[in-house]
Motif scaffolding. Structure first.
Motif, PDB file in Angstrom:
ATOM      1  N   GLY A  66       0.829  -1.202   0.000  1.00 21.10           N
ATOM      2  CA  GLY A  66       0.000   0.000   0.000  1.00 21.10           C
ATOM      3  C   GLY A  66       0.861   1.248   0.000  1.00 21.10           C
ATOM      4  N   VAL A  67       0.500   2.193  -0.862  1.00 23.77           N
ATOM      5  CA  VAL A  67       1.255   3.446  -0.932  1.00 23.77           C
ATOM      6  C   VAL A  67       0.308   4.630  -0.876  1.00 23.77           C
ATOM      7  N   LEU A  68       0.890   5.769  -0.531  1.00 24.56           N
ATOM      8  CA  LEU A  68       0.205   7.044  -0.654  1.00 24.56           C
ATOM      9  C   LEU A  68       0.933   7.758  -1.775  1.00 24.56           C
ATOM     10  N   THR A  69       0.224   8.081  -2.854  1.00 20.41           N
ATOM     11  CA  THR A  69       0.904   8.667  -4.008  1.00 20.41           C
ATOM     12  C   THR A  69       0.330  10.033  -4.358  1.00 20.41           C
ATOM     13  N   THR A  70       1.205  10.923  -4.835  1.00 23.57           N
ATOM     14  CA  THR A  70       0.777  12.299  -5.116  1.00 23.57           C
ATOM     15  C   THR A  70       0.895  12.657  -6.590  1.00 23.57           C
ATOM     16  N   PRO A 152      -4.070  -5.675   4.890  1.00 19.52           N
ATOM     17  CA  PRO A 152      -3.991  -4.792   6.050  1.00 19.52           C
ATOM     18  C   PRO A 152      -4.949  -3.602   5.901  1.00 19.52           C
ATOM     19  N   THR A 153      -5.447  -3.107   7.019  1.00 17.80           N
ATOM     20  CA  THR A 153      -6.428  -2.012   6.960  1.00 17.80           C
ATOM     21  C   THR A 153      -5.830  -0.767   6.306  1.00 17.80           C
ATOM     22  N   GLY A 154      -4.511  -0.626   6.359  1.00 24.35           N
ATOM     23  CA  GLY A 154      -3.866   0.538   5.760  1.00 24.35           C
ATOM     24  C   GLY A 154      -3.716   0.435   4.251  1.00 24.35           C
ATOM     25  N   CYS A 155      -4.165  -0.665   3.684  1.00 27.35           N
ATOM     26  CA  CYS A 155      -3.996  -0.880   2.243  1.00 27.35           C
ATOM     27  C   CYS A 155      -5.335  -0.696   1.547  1.00 27.35           C
ATOM     28  N   THR A 156      -5.567   0.499   1.013  1.00 33.44           N
ATOM     29  CA  THR A 156      -6.857   0.817   0.407  1.00 33.44           C
ATOM     30  C   THR A 156      -6.656   1.567  -0.909  1.00 33.44           C
ATOM     31  N   ASN A 157      -7.738   1.752  -1.624  1.00 31.82           N
ATOM     32  CA  ASN A 157      -7.715   2.525  -2.858  1.00 31.82           C
ATOM     33  C   ASN A 157      -8.603   3.753  -2.726  1.00 31.82           C
TER      34      ASN A 157
END
Ligand SMILES: [Cu+2]
Length: 166
Positions: A66-70, A152-157
């Protein structure tokens, strides 16, 4: 009620400012570290690839990244290396075209069957407007799961995030 919605708007605005300067941040599995200025430095965005502070077991059948992308339009590469040979990074997927910003999750990034039982490093590379950016995580290649992998709960779209293997 009104106060509450103003507060959430403020929080969202803060979040956008925070990620606007962040290229991308690996959120799952636990990364070796994030440094905005050094993220373009291979192989691990300025962090020591052999660091073993937080090791995630990685089933060879696949784990969640999971990533946070900008960046609005990017390509992703997912690679792994053995801890004993950190110059040999091997792709475990095709290249992935991805559009949209925010949270982005790939639930099944495989390990390497031949390396089961060994310590390794997962490398996530983003190619976009800022060139190649790197984040890594310490992993251990473990046996494939017999059941569906837990995401994992932190892995979302986030809304509007789409991806396609090339
Ligand atoms: Cu950037």
């Amino acid at each position: 009620m009104l106060f509450k919605s103003i507060k959430s708007v403020a929080l969202i605005a803060l979040g956008v400012v925070a990620i606007a300067e962040a290229h991308f941040v690996l959120q799952e599995p636990v990364s070796l570290g994030f440094d905005d200025d050094a993220e373009g430095t291979a192989p691990c965005g300025g962090f020591n690839a052999s660091s073993r502070l937080n090791v995630t077991n990685w089933p060879t059948s696949g784990g969640a990244v999971g990533v946070l992308t900008t960046h609005t339009t990017v390509q992703w590469e997912y690679k792994v290396a053995r801890l004993s040979n950190l110059t040999n990074w091997v792709s475990v997927t095709p290249t992935l075209n991805q559009t949209g910003v925010g949270n982005f999750c790939e639930t099944l990034i495989p390990g390497k069957k031949a390396w089961e039982g060994e310590s390794g490093v997962l490398q996530v590379i983003q190619h976009g407007v800022d060139g190649a950016l790197y984040q890594c995580a310490a992993i251990k290649f473990v046996k494939p799961l017999r059941t569906a992998a837990l995401v994992p709960t932190g892995c979302t779209n986030s809304t509007g995030v789409t991806a396609q293997w090339i």
